[in-house]
Design an enzyme around this catalytic site. Structure first.
Site, PDB file in Angstrom:
ATOM      1  N   LYS A   1      43.148  14.968  95.366  1.00 33.19           N
ATOM      2  CA  LYS A   1      42.112  14.287  94.583  1.00 33.19           C
ATOM      3  C   LYS A   1      41.063  13.624  95.464  1.00 33.19           C
ATOM      4  O   LYS A   1      39.989  13.269  94.983  1.00 33.19           O
ATOM      5  CB  LYS A   1      42.742  13.257  93.643  1.00 33.19           C
ATOM      6  CG  LYS A   1      43.428  12.093  94.305  1.00 33.19           C
ATOM      7  CD  LYS A   1      44.083  11.192  93.267  1.00 33.19           C
ATOM      8  CE  LYS A   1      44.829  10.025  93.892  1.00 33.19           C
ATOM      9  NZ  LYS A   1      43.957   9.099  94.626  1.00 33.19           N
ATOM     10  N   ASP A   2      41.351  13.461  96.772  1.00 34.42           N
ATOM     11  CA  ASP A   2      40.368  12.876  97.690  1.00 34.42           C
ATOM     12  C   ASP A   2      39.379  13.894  98.233  1.00 34.42           C
ATOM     13  O   ASP A   2      38.376  13.521  98.850  1.00 34.42           O
ATOM     14  CB  ASP A   2      41.078  12.217  98.890  1.00 34.42           C
ATOM     15  CG  ASP A   2      41.880  10.987  98.506  1.00 34.42           C
ATOM     16  OD1 ASP A   2      41.554  10.369  97.464  1.00 34.42           O
ATOM     17  OD2 ASP A   2      42.824  10.637  99.236  1.00 34.42           O
TER      18      ASP A   2
ATOM     19  N   ARG B   1      37.880   5.623  86.353  1.00 27.99           N
ATOM     20  CA  ARG B   1      38.545   6.491  85.371  1.00 27.99           C
ATOM     21  C   ARG B   1      39.643   5.741  84.629  1.00 27.99           C
ATOM     22  O   ARG B   1      39.751   5.815  83.397  1.00 27.99           O
ATOM     23  CB  ARG B   1      39.135   7.713  86.092  1.00 27.99           C
ATOM     24  CG  ARG B   1      40.086   8.550  85.231  1.00 27.99           C
ATOM     25  CD  ARG B   1      40.821   9.569  86.078  1.00 27.99           C
ATOM     26  NE  ARG B   1      41.708   8.964  87.058  1.00 27.99           N
ATOM     27  CZ  ARG B   1      42.943   8.544  86.803  1.00 27.99           C
ATOM     28  NH1 ARG B   1      43.434   8.644  85.579  1.00 27.99           N
ATOM     29  NH2 ARG B   1      43.687   8.017  87.747  1.00 27.99           N
ATOM     30  N   ARG B   2      40.474   5.029  85.386  1.00 27.21           N
ATOM     31  CA  ARG B   2      41.556   4.264  84.757  1.00 27.21           C
ATOM     32  C   ARG B   2      41.007   3.120  83.913  1.00 27.21           C
ATOM     33  O   ARG B   2      41.506   2.843  82.817  1.00 27.21           O
ATOM     34  CB  ARG B   2      42.515   3.734  85.830  1.00 27.21           C
ATOM     35  CG  ARG B   2      43.358   4.821  86.486  1.00 27.21           C
ATOM     36  CD  ARG B   2      44.122   4.284  87.678  1.00 27.21           C
ATOM     37  NE  ARG B   2      45.008   5.306  88.254  1.00 27.21           N
ATOM     38  CZ  ARG B   2      45.367   5.347  89.530  1.00 27.21           C
ATOM     39  NH1 ARG B   2      44.909   4.427  90.377  1.00 27.21           N
ATOM     40  NH2 ARG B   2      46.170   6.294  89.977  1.00 27.21           N
TER      41      ARG B   2
ATOM     42  N   ARG C   1      41.352  -3.158  95.659  1.00 24.95           N
ATOM     43  CA  ARG C   1      41.503  -2.187  96.730  1.00 24.95           C
ATOM     44  C   ARG C   1      42.800  -2.487  97.459  1.00 24.95           C
ATOM     45  O   ARG C   1      43.410  -3.518  97.268  1.00 24.95           O
ATOM     46  CB  ARG C   1      40.338  -2.287  97.737  1.00 24.95           C
ATOM     47  CG  ARG C   1      39.025  -1.663  97.308  1.00 24.95           C
ATOM     48  CD  ARG C   1      39.002  -0.152  97.321  1.00 24.95           C
ATOM     49  NE  ARG C   1      39.556   0.463  98.507  1.00 24.95           N
ATOM     50  CZ  ARG C   1      38.888   0.757  99.617  1.00 24.95           C
ATOM     51  NH1 ARG C   1      37.613   0.444  99.704  1.00 24.95           N
ATOM     52  NH2 ARG C   1      39.470   1.355 100.630  1.00 24.95           N
TER      53      ARG C   1
ATOM     54  N   ARG D   1      48.616  -3.746  96.458  1.00 19.48           N
ATOM     55  CA  ARG D   1      48.351  -3.701  95.021  1.00 19.48           C
ATOM     56  C   ARG D   1      49.522  -4.259  94.220  1.00 19.48           C
ATOM     57  O   ARG D   1      49.332  -5.045  93.290  1.00 19.48           O
ATOM     58  CB  ARG D   1      48.022  -2.267  94.600  1.00 19.48           C
ATOM     59  CG  ARG D   1      46.725  -1.772  95.231  1.00 19.48           C
ATOM     60  CD  ARG D   1      46.338  -0.385  94.766  1.00 19.48           C
ATOM     61  NE  ARG D   1      45.176   0.095  95.506  1.00 19.48           N
ATOM     62  CZ  ARG D   1      44.200   0.825  95.003  1.00 19.48           C
ATOM     63  NH1 ARG D   1      44.236   1.180  93.740  1.00 19.48           N
ATOM     64  NH2 ARG D   1      43.187   1.212  95.744  1.00 19.48           N
TER      65      ARG D   1
ATOM     66  N   CYS E   1      34.517   9.889  92.743  1.00 18.82           N
ATOM     67  CA  CYS E   1      35.330   8.727  92.421  1.00 18.82           C
ATOM     68  C   CYS E   1      34.534   7.624  91.734  1.00 18.82           C
ATOM     69  O   CYS E   1      35.097   6.752  91.086  1.00 18.82           O
ATOM     70  CB  CYS E   1      35.974   8.159  93.686  1.00 18.82           C
ATOM     71  SG  CYS E   1      37.266   9.199  94.381  1.00 18.82           S
TER      72      CYS E   1
END
Length: 336
Positions: free
Chosen positions: A92-93, A147-148, A169, A175, A262
């Site tokens: 996904k990166d 997105r989330r 971040r 996190r 992103c």
């Protein structure tokens, strides 16, 4: 050698293969998994070469520093300069543009695609929101992903629930630390990453695609090397999982057609059905969840040498429908 790095072809056939990886615990875990498989199929030892990327050192939001690609460019530079033989990325990166001189040699079988909630007291999303509402509080949920945020906020709006998304971040420890310290009530992370780190027990609940569609390529890894290193490219192909490669091709084609990265709240998930039918779901929305555009497409895919092209066509077609329905205005900032 005039100070130039050795290519793999110029190094002894028994020499360790140099695998470039980011320094994070998750990247190291993922690269270690791939390294063991490469040793199994080639018989050669693999040495992990840790490389710091701009995305690792910057504390700015991903949308501000360029989003997709900030974790990749330093690894790609090391490949092209011959300092490493191959690299492992979270798929996904990867930017959707094809890089000159590099090839996606393998896409191993995908892990769990879902997002996961890590919450105070191990509560599921609806339980957490309900409990805090009863105490007169708004649930504060951290994520670095637009997105989330878009999908969480849309979920809350649909239910009249009190929920605040907070931009964060940091690595997995950082996190989750926001939750254990009480600064946040929960954070959202990729299930695949927690599984690969051996931390699935910390998951309070999975956010199924009905609630939250994942990022294009989420849960998949990308193994990349140079086009010149044909021998290694052929060897790495043993790690490739065709159904995964084809599915993510559809997702990434949708992302590319939307010209999003992103920094845009875009989600996509391709899943296999009966008789080699591929179903693709796409979501574009506003971060506040006020507008969420969700569409799907499906079609049979023949698993031959054109399978990726077939899947990409499905992705482009769905993206075109999303754009016709106003997706560009919802995304806001499009990738430059």
């Amino acid at each position: 050698m005039n100070g130039q790095p050795l290519t793999d072809q110029a190094r002894p056939a028994t020499a360790a293969l140099r695998l470039g990886t980011r320094r994070s615990a998750l990247a190291m875990a993922q690269s270690g998994m791939v390294a063991r498989e490469v040793t199994r199929v080639t018989g050669r030892p693999v040495e992990l070469v840790e490389i710091t990327t701009y995305g690792d050192t910057s504390r700015e939001a991903l949308a501000q520093i360029g989003g997709t690609g900030v974790f990749v460019s330093a690894l790609r530079d090391a490949l092209l300069e011959g300092r490493i033989d191959f690299a492992v990325h979270s798929l996904k990166d990867l930017p959707t543009a094809e890089p000159t001189g590099l090839v996606l040699a393998a896409v191993p079988e995908r892990e769990d695609v879902r997002d996961a909630l890590v919450a105070h007291e191990g509560l599921a999303l609806d339980e957490l929101v309900e409990k805090l509402a009863g105490a007169g509080r708004t649930a504060r949920i951290g994520t670095g992903s637009p997105r989330r945020m878009a999908q969480l906020n849309a979920w809350a709006r649909a239910r009249g629930a009190a929920l605040e998304t907070v931009a964060i971040r940091g690595n997995v420890d950082t996190r989750i630390g926001f939750v254990t310290s009480g600064e946040l009530d929960a954070v959202v992370l990729a299930t695949a990453g927690l599984n690969r780190l051996g931390r699935s027990a910390e998951i309070s609940g999975h956010l199924d695609p009905e609630l939250m569609i994942p990022a294009p390529g989420q849960g998949a890894l990308a193994v990349e090397c140079t086009t010149a290193n044909t021998g290694l490219t052929a060897a790495l192909a043993a790690l490739d999982h065709t159904p995964t490669r084809v599915a993510v091709a559809a997702e990434r084609a949708l992302l590319a057609t939307l010209e999003a990265g992103c920094s845009a709240p875009v989600a996509a998930l391709a899943t296999w059905g009966h008789r080699s039918e591929l179903r693709l779901e796409g979501v574009v929305g506003t971060v506040d969840g006020a507008s969420l555009l969700k569409m799907s497409a499906h079609g049979p895919i023949v698993l031959d040498e054109t399978a990726e092209q077939q899947a990409a066509a499905l992705g482009r077609a769905l993206a075109a429908r999303l754009l016709d329905a106003g997706a560009a205005a919802l995304m806001g900032e499009r990738a430059r």
